[in-house]
Each structure stands twice: as C-alpha cells, then as structure tokens.
Motif scaffolding. Structure first.
Motif, PDB file in Angstrom:
ATOM      1  N   TYR A 149      36.515  44.594  53.705  1.00  0.00           N
ATOM      2  CA  TYR A 149      36.076  45.948  54.053  1.00  0.00           C
ATOM      3  C   TYR A 149      35.554  46.020  55.487  1.00  0.00           C
ATOM      4  O   TYR A 149      35.575  47.088  56.108  1.00  0.00           O
ATOM      5  N   ASN A 150      35.075  44.895  56.043  1.00  0.00           N
ATOM      6  CA  ASN A 150      34.581  44.901  57.419  1.00  0.00           C
ATOM      7  C   ASN A 150      35.711  45.143  58.418  1.00  0.00           C
ATOM      8  O   ASN A 150      35.552  45.846  59.416  1.00  0.00           O
ATOM      9  N   VAL A 151      36.847  44.553  58.147  1.00  0.00           N
ATOM     10  CA  VAL A 151      37.995  44.698  59.036  1.00  0.00           C
ATOM     11  C   VAL A 151      38.792  45.951  58.695  1.00  0.00           C
ATOM     12  O   VAL A 151      39.424  46.568  59.559  1.00  0.00           O
ATOM     13  N   GLY A 152      38.767  46.323  57.436  1.00  0.00           N
ATOM     14  CA  GLY A 152      39.517  47.487  57.008  1.00  0.00           C
ATOM     15  C   GLY A 152      40.957  47.206  56.658  1.00  0.00           C
ATOM     16  O   GLY A 152      41.786  48.112  56.639  1.00  0.00           O
ATOM     17  N   ASP A 153      41.261  45.934  56.387  1.00  0.00           N
ATOM     18  CA  ASP A 153      42.632  45.588  55.998  1.00  0.00           C
ATOM     19  C   ASP A 153      42.967  46.160  54.628  1.00  0.00           C
ATOM     20  O   ASP A 153      42.081  46.437  53.804  1.00  0.00           O
ATOM     21  N   ALA A 154      44.244  46.271  54.356  1.00  0.00           N
ATOM     22  CA  ALA A 154      44.688  46.695  53.029  1.00  0.00           C
ATOM     23  C   ALA A 154      44.433  45.586  52.020  1.00  0.00           C
ATOM     24  O   ALA A 154      44.365  44.404  52.366  1.00  0.00           O
ATOM     25  N   ALA A 155      44.272  45.958  50.790  1.00  0.00           N
ATOM     26  CA  ALA A 155      44.010  44.988  49.725  1.00  0.00           C
ATOM     27  C   ALA A 155      45.203  44.050  49.562  1.00  0.00           C
ATOM     28  O   ALA A 155      46.365  44.480  49.623  1.00  0.00           O
ATOM     29  N   GLY A 156      44.912  42.772  49.365  1.00  0.00           N
ATOM     30  CA  GLY A 156      45.963  41.795  49.110  1.00  0.00           C
ATOM     31  C   GLY A 156      45.974  41.379  47.650  1.00  0.00           C
ATOM     32  O   GLY A 156      44.914  41.157  47.054  1.00  0.00           O
ATOM     33  N   ASN A 157      47.140  41.327  47.086  1.00  0.00           N
ATOM     34  CA  ASN A 157      47.273  40.981  45.669  1.00  0.00           C
ATOM     35  C   ASN A 157      47.746  39.538  45.502  1.00  0.00           C
ATOM     36  O   ASN A 157      48.494  39.018  46.332  1.00  0.00           O
ATOM     37  N   ARG A 158      47.308  38.919  44.434  1.00  0.00           N
ATOM     38  CA  ARG A 158      47.705  37.544  44.124  1.00  0.00           C
ATOM     39  C   ARG A 158      48.099  37.469  42.664  1.00  0.00           C
ATOM     40  O   ARG A 158      47.383  37.971  41.783  1.00  0.00           O
ATOM     41  N   HIS A 159      49.234  36.875  42.397  1.00  0.00           N
ATOM     42  CA  HIS A 159      49.672  36.702  41.005  1.00  0.00           C
ATOM     43  C   HIS A 159      50.468  35.405  40.911  1.00  0.00           C
ATOM     44  O   HIS A 159      51.387  35.168  41.693  1.00  0.00           O
ATOM     45  N   GLU A 160      50.093  34.579  39.959  1.00  0.00           N
ATOM     46  CA  GLU A 160      50.731  33.286  39.761  1.00  0.00           C
ATOM     47  C   GLU A 160      50.893  33.005  38.275  1.00  0.00           C
ATOM     48  O   GLU A 160      50.058  33.417  37.456  1.00  0.00           O
ATOM     49  N   VAL A 161      51.947  32.306  37.945  1.00  0.00           N
ATOM     50  CA  VAL A 161      52.163  31.827  36.578  1.00  0.00           C
ATOM     51  C   VAL A 161      52.625  30.381  36.662  1.00  0.00           C
ATOM     52  O   VAL A 161      53.201  29.949  37.660  1.00  0.00           O
ATOM     53  N   GLY A 162      52.349  29.628  35.632  1.00  0.00           N
ATOM     54  CA  GLY A 162      52.746  28.227  35.613  1.00  0.00           C
ATOM     55  C   GLY A 162      52.766  27.688  34.200  1.00  0.00           C
ATOM     56  O   GLY A 162      52.351  28.363  33.244  1.00  0.00           O
ATOM     57  N   LEU A 163      53.256  26.467  34.066  1.00  0.00           N
ATOM     58  CA  LEU A 163      53.396  25.864  32.737  1.00  0.00           C
ATOM     59  C   LEU A 163      53.287  24.356  32.833  1.00  0.00           C
ATOM     60  O   LEU A 163      53.877  23.731  33.717  1.00  0.00           O
ATOM     61  N   ASP A 164      52.523  23.780  31.925  1.00  0.00           N
ATOM     62  CA  ASP A 164      52.486  22.336  31.721  1.00  0.00           C
ATOM     63  C   ASP A 164      53.042  22.039  30.343  1.00  0.00           C
ATOM     64  O   ASP A 164      52.788  22.786  29.379  1.00  0.00           O
ATOM     65  N   ALA A 165      53.792  20.956  30.225  1.00  0.00           N
ATOM     66  CA  ALA A 165      54.361  20.564  28.936  1.00  0.00           C
ATOM     67  C   ALA A 165      54.224  19.064  28.758  1.00  0.00           C
ATOM     68  O   ALA A 165      54.386  18.297  29.705  1.00  0.00           O
ATOM     69  N   LYS A 166      53.910  18.657  27.535  1.00  0.00           N
ATOM     70  CA  LYS A 166      53.843  17.236  27.178  1.00  0.00           C
ATOM     71  C   LYS A 166      54.730  17.038  25.956  1.00  0.00           C
ATOM     72  O   LYS A 166      54.527  17.681  24.918  1.00  0.00           O
ATOM     73  N   ILE A 167      55.706  16.161  26.087  1.00  0.00           N
ATOM     74  CA  ILE A 167      56.690  15.941  25.032  1.00  0.00           C
ATOM     75  C   ILE A 167      56.696  14.466  24.663  1.00  0.00           C
ATOM     76  O   ILE A 167      56.933  13.605  25.514  1.00  0.00           O
TER      77      ILE A 167
END
Length: 425
Positions: free
Chosen positions: A253-271
């Motif tokens: 908000y100090n700089v006035g930049d636009a909001a940045g979005n973050r989205h991540e998905v991942g998977l661990d598997a043990k077989i």
C-alpha cells in the motif's frame, strides 16, 4: 594389491562365504510373538485376552552403571500382532519411590534426560538397518530409522499409536505399529529385537538382551530374536498421496502497486514396491511443514551441514549421507532446492535382498532468472553391499547438470556442472 581387488570383486559378485558370517552374540535370547486372540485397544491398560496369552520378556540386564548383573528396576514386555499392526505392551516398574522424571514432552525427546522405554527392531535380520519406537513416562513418542548397526535418525516420523498410563508402582506403555509404517524382509520368521529402559531415579539403564556398557543399547549386533509363529503378513498395496494447495494475495500500500496473486499446487506420493523397497515421487513440493533448524553460531571457516528434515529425502538417506567426512561430502541433499524451487523428483530406495541396498534419485529444479540460475538436474545413485556379518562396501555416483543454459554475462558465467559463478565479464 591386485590380489586384494580380485578377492574384493569375488565378495561383491558371488557373496561372502557363510563361514565368515559370525552368529549373533545374543542368538539364544528369543521372544515368541503369536497372533492376537482378541481385539486390542491402545489405552495403556492390559485387560485384553491377547496380553494374557502373550509370552513375556523380562529379567532385563543392567547396562549402566555396571553390566555384570540383572537390572534392579523391573520391566516386562509382551508382543502380539494381527493382519495390520504389531502390538507391544510394557510394564515399567518403579525402582525407587517418587514420581517419574521427564524433561520434555516433545517428540523424539533426549534419551538421557527422561524415564523412557525404547524398542529396537531389525526386521531385515542383517544387524545393520532397522527401526526404533518408544515413549517417555509422560507419553511423548520417539521413532526413528536405524542404520550403521546402531545409529538412529530421529528426523524420520511415521504414523503409529501409543498410550502411557501411570500407576503408583509402575508406568505402562502400549503401542500399535502398522506394518505399512515399516519395511521388512519377506519370508523370514525371525527379526532382531531388543528393548531398552532408562530410569533416572536409580540412574540405571537396562536391556532385555545384554549389551556391554561401552556400546549403546541401540546396537543391533546385540539384539535377541523375535520369533513369529507364522510368516509376517505379506505387504499389501501401500500408496500414500499427500496433495497440497496454496493461495494468497499481497499488496504494497505504501508504493501503491496492484495486488499480486499467488497460487500453487503440488503432490507427494509414497509407493511401496514390496515389503522392503519404496518409491517416492514429488511434483512441485512444499516443505513448509518441516521442522525448523536449531540456531548455531559457526566460528570456523567451514559451512555447517544441518540434518535433512524433509520427509522425501529421509528414508534410507544414510546411503548418501555416510560418504565423506563431517566437513567434506560428495553429496548433500539439502543443497537441492536451496536456491531454486524443485519442479519434480523421484527416489527409489530400500533393500533389494539380504545383502544389497539401493538408493537412486533424480530431481529437477526450476530456473531463477533474477540470479541467472538455469534449470538443473540432480542424479544420485548409491549402492551398498553387505560383507561379513556387519560390514558394508558402498559406492556412489553423483551428477548435477545445468539444462538449456544461456549465460547472462552481467550475472556471471555458471559452470554446467557446478553452482559456482565466475565474475561477470
């Protein structure tokens, strides 16, 4: 010298003559484990018929302060099993009046600062690798992978149930260890086993099968035998999937930049590929749940090697970690993902048979344009061959290579097989 290498190759290819394999020191100590005759509730109370029918391991031997007599603090152990779990019930009798002594309720507590009971098992019967489970008198759990015949890696945590109950004359420990949580050799009816008790009020450490006081009670060379009434259940399909999703938004908000979005998905598997071989897979992993490192002040010129705590790298991780010295290592797994995110990876590890262990890993990290770091591929293969009764010969192959690399001269030039950058031209 040539003859020595000829003999070495014979050992590696054809195996070691049985005359050179010494019998276990405590081979005469046997505890029979029978299939449960009733359902068992993990509550710390020995009221099931299965416990009345189970064989009792008692008459523990003192390790400290002397190792030439029976323990004065009494302990008795019972074990049974069903198709899913191994069960253990322990009566830990007080050796002196007064409450139990416990320093911490955290998992994997300090052995020497707590009244506790520990189980050491060698399900491969090779006196080298195994698992440890236990609890202190307040119910805090302890579990770890055993390697090198007596070392315990407490960074390994798994799913198992336990309960502790305190009485005036004793404290009890009851636990259920799923077969899915451990690895074991198929087709054998005897596992190495030992039980260890630490009682601070009497400063006495004891074990069921005797252990000389110059050795740790975890030493697999001094285990007795857990004798199954029938072969342990064959490993069933064991697949564990751990997905994750992460979303968020940030704004300055100090700089006035636009909001940045973050989205991540991942998977661990043990077989599980059988009862003693395991395949780990990961895609875009998230290690935010990993326990933080202890803060250490480094006063020398060498870097510190903090222990690996990410579950993906832990099982059979000793095959890689045992090469080199304290300050010089040909491979250190915590470098993977240190400067760049991990895109995906796979690791095959475990026991191939009684004499051979394998750990093979391939990891791919992403590009970091801000520092001129390209995508990199890590390939590591470790092979361990058992010789004689408790010795190993190991070999390791390590390759780290940058992929599709076009250097940015303003950020320096990166060697294709190194993380070190040369000054900009």
């Amino acid at each position: 010298m040539v003859k020595f290498f000829q003999v070495l190759m014979v050992f590696l290819v054809f195996g070691v003559p049985s005359s050179l394999l010494a019998q276990k020191f405590n081979n005469a100590y046997k505890l029979e484990i029978k299939k449960a005759t009733s359902d068992i509730e993990i509550d710390g109370i020995m009221d099931e018929q299965s416990w009345q029918d189970a064989e009792v391991a008692d008459h523990f031997f003192m390790i400290l302060p002397i190792d030439t007599s029976f323990a004065e603090v009494l302990t008795d152990v019972r074990m049974t099993y069903d198709e899913k779990n191994i069960y253990i019930f322990v009566n830990n009798y007080h050796g002196a009046p007064g409450p139990y002594m416990v320093e911490s309720l955290r998992r994997d507590f300090s052995f020497t600062k707590n009244d506790n009971f520990l189980l050491f098992m060698d399900p491969f019967d090779d006196q080298t690798n195994g698992f440890s489970f236990g609890s202190n008198a307040a119910g805090a759990q302890w579990d770890g992978i055993m390697y090198n015949g007596g070392s315990v890696d407490l960074s390994w945590d798994n799913k198992w149930l336990s309960s502790v109950k305190n009485y005036e004359d004793r404290w009890t420990f009851e636990a259920a260890i799923p077969f899915k949580s451990i690895r074991y050799k198929k087709g054998i009816r005897e596992w190495g086993i030992n039980f260890s008790r630490n009682d601070l009020k009497t400063t006495e450490k004891s074990s069921w099968a005797p252990v000389p006081r110059q050795f740790p009670s975890a030493s697999l060379a001094y285990t007795g035998n857990l004798v199954w009434d029938q072969l342990p259940p064959a490993a069933s399909t064991n697949i564990s999937l751990i997905p994750y999703a992460l979303a968020g938004t940030t704004k300055n908000y100090n700089v006035g930049d636009a909001a940045g979005n973050r989205h991540e998905v991942g998977l661990d598997a043990k077989i599980a590929l059988g009862s003693s071989l395991n395949l780990d897979l990961t895609v875009n992993p998230d290690f935010s749940q990993v326990e933080v490192d202890l803060q250490v002040t480094n006063l020398d010129r060498f870097e510190l090697f903090f222990p690996e705590r990410r579950q993906f790298f832990l099982e059979n991780g000793d095959i890689f970690a045992n090469f080199g010295y304290e300050n010089i290592r040909p491979f250190f797994s915590r470098r993977i993902g240190l400067l760049a995110p991990i895109d995906f990876g796979a690791r095959l590890s475990g026991k191939i048979n009684r004499d051979w262990r394998l750990s093979a890993m391939n990891m791919q990290t992403g590009q970091v344009k801000e520092i001129g770091l390209p995508a990199q591929n890590f390939t590591v293969v470790g092979l361990q061959r058992r010789v004689f009764s408790r010795s190993n010969i190991s070999a390791i192959f390590v390759n780290k290579e940058s992929l599709d690399y076009t250097p940015d001269l303003s950020l320096g030039v990166l060697s294709l097989f190194s993380v070190q950058q040369e000054p900009g031209l």
